[in-house]
Scaffold this motif. Structure first.
Motif, PDB file in Angstrom:
ATOM      1  N   VAL A 120      36.501  29.819  38.388  1.00  0.00           N
ATOM      2  CA  VAL A 120      35.508  29.200  37.513  1.00  0.00           C
ATOM      3  C   VAL A 120      34.245  30.049  37.519  1.00  0.00           C
ATOM      4  CG1 VAL A 120      34.130  27.136  37.047  1.00  0.00           C
ATOM      5  CG2 VAL A 120      36.415  26.910  38.070  1.00  0.00           C
ATOM      6  N   HIS A 121      33.733  30.366  36.330  1.00  0.00           N
ATOM      7  CA  HIS A 121      32.462  31.085  36.226  1.00  0.00           C
ATOM      8  C   HIS A 121      31.300  30.099  36.223  1.00  0.00           C
ATOM      9  CE1 HIS A 121      28.978  32.337  33.769  1.00  0.00           C
ATOM     10  NE2 HIS A 121      29.107  33.474  34.434  1.00  0.00           N
ATOM     11  N   GLY A 122      30.182  30.517  36.837  1.00  0.00           N
ATOM     12  CA  GLY A 122      28.955  29.732  36.777  1.00  0.00           C
ATOM     13  C   GLY A 122      27.749  30.652  36.736  1.00  0.00           C
ATOM     14  N   ARG A 123      26.613  30.081  36.377  1.00  0.00           N
ATOM     15  CA  ARG A 123      25.389  30.878  36.324  1.00  0.00           C
ATOM     16  C   ARG A 123      25.006  31.385  37.704  1.00  0.00           C
ATOM     17  NH1 ARG A 123      20.198  29.684  37.115  1.00  0.00           N
ATOM     18  NH2 ARG A 123      20.574  27.443  37.204  1.00  0.00           N
TER      19      ARG A 123
ATOM     20  N   LEU B   4      26.899  26.087  40.487  1.00  0.00           N
ATOM     21  CA  LEU B   4      28.271  25.643  40.662  1.00  0.00           C
ATOM     22  C   LEU B   4      28.368  24.540  41.706  1.00  0.00           C
ATOM     23  CD1 LEU B   4      30.108  29.082  40.522  1.00  0.00           C
ATOM     24  CD2 LEU B   4      30.580  27.135  39.025  1.00  0.00           C
TER      25      LEU B   4
ATOM     26  N   CYS C 232      25.621  36.213  38.538  1.00  0.00           N
ATOM     27  CA  CYS C 232      26.418  35.052  38.158  1.00  0.00           C
ATOM     28  C   CYS C 232      27.051  34.482  39.416  1.00  0.00           C
ATOM     29  CB  CYS C 232      27.494  35.404  37.119  1.00  0.00           C
ATOM     30  SG  CYS C 232      28.751  36.582  37.669  1.00  0.00           S
TER      31      CYS C 232
ATOM     32  N   GLU D   8      38.532  25.939  32.297  1.00  0.00           N
ATOM     33  CA  GLU D   8      37.479  25.962  31.273  1.00  0.00           C
ATOM     34  C   GLU D   8      36.625  24.696  31.243  1.00  0.00           C
ATOM     35  OE1 GLU D   8      40.423  27.258  30.836  1.00  0.00           O
ATOM     36  OE2 GLU D   8      40.261  29.132  29.717  1.00  0.00           O
TER      37      GLU D   8
ATOM     38  N   GLU E 247      33.208  24.992  32.777  1.00  0.00           N
ATOM     39  CA  GLU E 247      32.311  26.040  32.280  1.00  0.00           C
ATOM     40  C   GLU E 247      31.629  25.533  31.015  1.00  0.00           C
ATOM     41  OE1 GLU E 247      35.001  29.757  33.961  1.00  0.00           O
ATOM     42  OE2 GLU E 247      35.417  28.918  31.984  1.00  0.00           O
TER      43      GLU E 247
ATOM     44  N   LEU F 276      30.678  31.236  27.238  1.00  0.00           N
ATOM     45  CA  LEU F 276      30.617  32.120  28.396  1.00  0.00           C
ATOM     46  C   LEU F 276      29.876  33.417  28.057  1.00  0.00           C
ATOM     47  CD1 LEU F 276      34.239  31.629  29.736  1.00  0.00           C
ATOM     48  CD2 LEU F 276      32.143  30.995  30.919  1.00  0.00           C
TER      49      LEU F 276
END
Length: 408
Positions: free
Chosen positions: A88-91, A96, A231, A258, A261, A265
């Motif tokens: 999972v991507h986060g800022r 997160l 990130c 997804e 997120e 993105l």
């Protein structure tokens, strides 16, 4: 400089790939964020200048966005030892953790217990404390021994009970470098059915990571701590992610990963983060057939290099005598040293070193609980953190600078 044969990689060749090092600054601020190699910047530029659109499978610009996401997930699956669908991507790691604390806490009830540690950066403490307050859960604490900078095993045993729902613990302290026995803590948590959330931000910068072997159910890290862009990344078993339901927009997908997120993105940042993994994998030549094998070889070489430099730093600091106190004392720790200077302010030392183009920050570094637990006389402490691009000459520069400061 270190010779290629002594570390498994050529440090001078590595340094040449970091444009910022031409400034002449000796960077000991790696725990707060590393310098960036040119291939990472090139990947960001190439993706951003496109063509680039929102994700899709029609135009080349849509495919480029789709490819950036897929490559990012696979790269961090390889780095952390989890399936690509578990990435999972986060800022940031902080964002997160706050997001996941709210999603996980939906399953808590009054009287449930949450365990946090006094070794952790506040990003792995306050989100859980706030979530507990909102749900009526009880917060229990794992303590540390300031004399050893180690987690107190008795406090682990006392903190984890049949009511424990989650244990949050760091894999390595960004303040002291201490690497606690995460697996032992995880085993105790899992024995009572609790989840384990591991802050791997500092750990991932210095170790080859195997999230399942650590016993972490959820593991978070920050690429900008290991040569990438700003990130955060969370890794977990996709089956676990399927059980968590974040607050989200109605039209946005409910597909894992997804659904965690929120919003479009940043494809260029994902590309830079992927390039950072590839750069890490290429540090030690001939490391293996797969990217994960190459990461293992390269990160072991980096660890050897950084620990050798840490030994030089420790020997040099010891030679300065009672004027320097090193608080990083754990048996197993990263190449990060926390230092105070009895009778002097470490902030003054930080500013003095800046005059010599040596960046060794002073502060508490968002490690609110461990810094308070140390009960230092100074409101700051000097942190000397090593990265793969540091060399012997820079270690000598920071030691010479501290000696000059103490001699004033």
């Amino acid at each position: 400089m270190t010779s290629p044969g002594s570390t498994g990689f050529d440090v001078a060749a590595l340094r040449a790939q970091f444009p910022s090092l031409a400034s002449g600054i000796a960077h000991f601020d790696g725990p707060g964020g590393t310098q960036t190699p040119r291939p990472v910047a090139d990947a960001i530029t190439a993706t951003l200048t496109g063509p680039l659109s929102n994700r899709g499978r029609g135009a080349a610009s849509e495919v480029n966005a789709e490819s950036a996401v897929a490559a990012f997930r696979q790269a961090y699956g390889d780095l952390l030892g989890v399936p690509a669908r578990g990435i999972v991507h986060g800022r940031s790691a902080t964002q997160l953790t706050f997001d996941f604390s709210r999603a996980i806490a939906k399953q808590w009830r009054p009287g449930d217990e949450v365990v946090v540690s006094r070794l952790d950066h506040d990003a792995n403490v306050r989100p859980w404390v706030r979530a507990a307050e909102a749900t009526g859960a009880v917060v229990r604490w794992i303590d540390i021994d300031p004399a050893t900078a180690e987690i107190d095993p008795a406090s682990v045993e006392a903190a984890i009970t049949e009511r424990t729902r989650l244990v949050a613990v760091t894999a390595a302290s960004n303040l002291l470098g201490t690497k606690p026995s995460v697996r032992a803590i995880a085993d105790a948590a899992h024995a009572v059915g609790a989840l384990v959330y591991v802050d791997g931000v500092h750990y991932t910068a210095h170790q080859f990571v195997d999230v399942p072997a650590l016993g972490a159910d959820l593991f978070v890290c920050s690429p900008y701590k290991f040569l990438g862009p700003h990130c955060g990344v969370l890794a977990a078993d996709p089956e676990l992610l399927e059980t968590l339901h974040p607050d989200k927009l109605v039209p946005s997908t409910d597909v894992v990963p997804e659904r965690f997120e929120l919003g479009t993105l940043p494809y260029e940042i994902l590309a830079g983060a992927t390039a950072a993994v590839d750069f890490l994998a290429g540090i030690a030549p001939g490391g293996g057939a797969t990217r994960r094998e190459r990461l293992r070889a390269s990160l072991h070489a980096v660890e050897e290099h950084e620990l050798r430099l840490r030994g030089l730093l420790e020997d040099g600091l010891a030679a300065l005598g009672a004027d320097v106190v090193v608080h990083s004392r754990a048996a197993d720790r990263t190449p990060t040293l926390l230092v105070t200077l009895p009778g002097r302010k470490t902030w003054d030392a930080y500013e003095f070193l800046l005059g010599r183009d040596v960046l060794a920050p002073a502060g508490s570094f968002y490690a609110y609980e461990p810094f308070r637990r140390l009960n230092l006389d100074d409101e700051h402490a000097l942190r000397l953190g090593l990265a793969p691009y540091n060399d012997d000459t820079e270690v000598a520069r920071v030691l010479d600078g501290l000696a000059a400061f103490l001699a004033r």
